[in-house]
Design an enzyme around this catalytic site. Structure first.
Site, short mmCIF file in Angstrom:
data_model
loop_
_atom_site.label_atom_id
_atom_site.label_comp_id
_atom_site.label_asym_id
_atom_site.label_seq_id
_atom_site.Cartn_x
_atom_site.Cartn_y
_atom_site.Cartn_z
N ARG A 49 0.84 -1.19 0.00
CA ARG A 49 0.00 0.00 0.00
C ARG A 49 0.88 1.24 0.00
O ARG A 49 0.58 2.24 -0.66
CB ARG A 49 -0.94 0.03 1.21
CG ARG A 49 -1.94 1.22 1.15
CD ARG A 49 -2.71 1.42 2.44
NE ARG A 49 -1.86 1.90 3.52
CZ ARG A 49 -1.53 1.20 4.59
NH1 ARG A 49 -1.98 -0.05 4.75
NH2 ARG A 49 -0.74 1.70 5.53
N TYR A 102 -18.21 15.55 -15.31
CA TYR A 102 -18.50 14.12 -15.18
C TYR A 102 -19.48 13.89 -14.03
O TYR A 102 -19.32 14.45 -12.94
CB TYR A 102 -17.19 13.37 -14.95
CG TYR A 102 -17.35 11.94 -14.52
CD1 TYR A 102 -18.19 11.06 -15.22
CD2 TYR A 102 -16.68 11.45 -13.41
CE1 TYR A 102 -18.35 9.75 -14.81
CE2 TYR A 102 -16.83 10.14 -13.01
CZ TYR A 102 -17.66 9.29 -13.71
OH TYR A 102 -17.82 7.99 -13.30
N ASP A 174 -8.89 18.51 -14.56
CA ASP A 174 -9.16 17.14 -15.00
C ASP A 174 -8.81 17.08 -16.49
O ASP A 174 -9.51 17.65 -17.32
CB ASP A 174 -10.62 16.79 -14.75
CG ASP A 174 -10.93 15.33 -15.06
OD1 ASP A 174 -10.25 14.74 -15.93
OD2 ASP A 174 -11.88 14.78 -14.48
N LYS A 199 -9.34 5.81 -18.99
CA LYS A 199 -9.74 6.29 -20.30
C LYS A 199 -8.55 6.28 -21.27
O LYS A 199 -8.00 5.23 -21.55
CB LYS A 199 -10.36 7.68 -20.15
CG LYS A 199 -11.40 7.80 -19.02
CD LYS A 199 -12.52 6.77 -19.09
CE LYS A 199 -13.71 7.07 -18.18
NZ LYS A 199 -13.43 7.07 -16.74
#
Length: 379
Positions: A49, A102, A174, A199
């Site tokens: 992690r 979005y 973004d 994406k």
């Protein structure tokens, strides 16, 4: 020595593996690491992690592609967004968000962050005065998408960076729709770049992920601390898949843009299309700003069906080569109805999208086949 984008995409963070010479970075599919002594982990690795060599390779590559100092990878784009908000903001703070964004981003602000005490004001990011008017004394972030999702509005990054900084706020961009190949917001004054690497960065519709890239190492350290403390990291195989996709980002984006330009021109002259929304068209109100800050205009197109909402739904349902699906940025072409799919969570809000809107993610197939499919789908 400086290198070009395509060279960085293939080599940044991806030196041949030292022990065997493997050209592709290995997948370190491990949760923990043997330590040489108490308090002496090898090369700083103690738990995946906190750090993993495969994820580190991806993060170094992302930082290089965006021209940043620190890149951080996450389990999803929304995980990246949530980590940014909770690193920079506190209860009682305020964020300016796009009035076209979005749906998941809106849901994060309206259904999650607002309950935590973070307020927000939607503003038209293509209108500098509207953004300036939305800023309050407690504003910590001016959050923009450019192009926006799904109405493809264009924000002037350099100008809005100045507006945000005058108010003591950060500008977060973004960059998912553009990708680092077409646009590098840090070079225009942005403080943070956000990606859904699901994406265009990954590009093959086979892995979910997100990223934050910053130029300020102090902010980078704060975000890295929260990445570990909050724990929304991606696994090593997901990082490896994303890194594999990045290698072809430049050549893919060129084909996405080639195909989108042909399709936008076709739709612009079609009698069953009321409006085409594509920054590459001179008729787009943000065309000049986009031309200033983008290499090309991207693979996303939205259009409004002349027959209204039901016609828009029919077009989506009739498409065959364009796959009816959410998401975007993969090698295959996708079609969707934002009002009933990706942006359903924004219904009844200032971010509600028109019912007659269709969104296309133009893939890299033979463009004549895509044009033929749209012709039959429009009816």
């Amino acid at each position: 020595m400086s290198h070009g984008f395509e060279t960085l995409a293939i080599h940044a963070g991806q030196d041949p593996e030292a022990r065997t010479g493997a050209v592709i970075p290995p997948i370190y599919q491990t949760s923990t690491y043997a330590q040489d002594a108490v308090g002496a982990p090898r090369q700083g690795y103690e738990y995946s992690r906190s750090g993993n060599p495969t994820r580190d390779a991806l993060q170094e590559c992302l930082a290089a592609l965006e021209g940043g100092r620190v890149g951080l990878a996450f389990a999803s784009g929304l995980a990246a967004e949530d980590t940014l908000l909770r690193t920079v903001c506190s209860p009682g703070d305020h964020v300016v968000i796009p009035d076209d964004a979005y749906g998941g981003t809106y849901r994060l602000f309206a259904r999650v962050a607002e309950r935590w005490g973070l307020t927000y004001t939607p503003a038209k990011v293509s209108d500098v005065d509207a953004v300036r008017a939305a800023i309050r004394p407690e504003t910590r972030i001016v959050w923009v998408e450019t192009p926006t999702n799904p109405l493809l509005g264009i924000a002037d990054i350099a100008t809005l960076a100045g507006v945000a900084h005058e108010a003591g706020a950060l500008l977060a961009v973004d960059n998912t729709f553009a990708s680092p190949y077409l646009q590098q917001p840090l070079a225009h004054g942005a403080d943070v770049v956000v990606h859904s690497t699901t994406k265009y960065v990954g590009g093959h519709s086979d892995v979910v992920g997100g990223a934050l890239i910053v130029a300020d190492p102090t902010l980078g350290d704060e975000l890295r601390y929260h990445q570990n403390a909050m724990g929304a990291i991606n696994g090593p195989f997901d990082a490896w898949l994303t890194l594999r996709g990045i290698k072809t980002l430049g050549v893919r984006m060129d084909r996405h843009c080639d195909n989108a330009e042909r399709i936008a021109a076709f739709l612009d002259g079609h009698p069953k299309v009321a409006q085409v929304i594509y920054p590459g068209l001179p008729s787009h109100p943000g065309h000049e700003v986009a031309a200033k800050q983008m290499r090309r205009f991207g693979g996303m197109i939205s259009f409004r069906a002349a027959g209204g909402e039901e016609h828009a739904v029919q077009v989506c349902n009739r498409a065959r080569l364009f796959v009816l699906a959410e998401s975007l940025g993969g090698v295959e072409s996708l079609i969707e109805h934002p009002g009933r799919m990706t942006h359903a969570s924004a219904a009844g809000s200032p971010l509600e999208v028109p019912g007659d809107l269709v969104r296309l993610s133009v893939g890299i197939e033979t463009v004549d086949d895509l044009l033929a499919d749209l012709e039959q789908a429009l009816g």
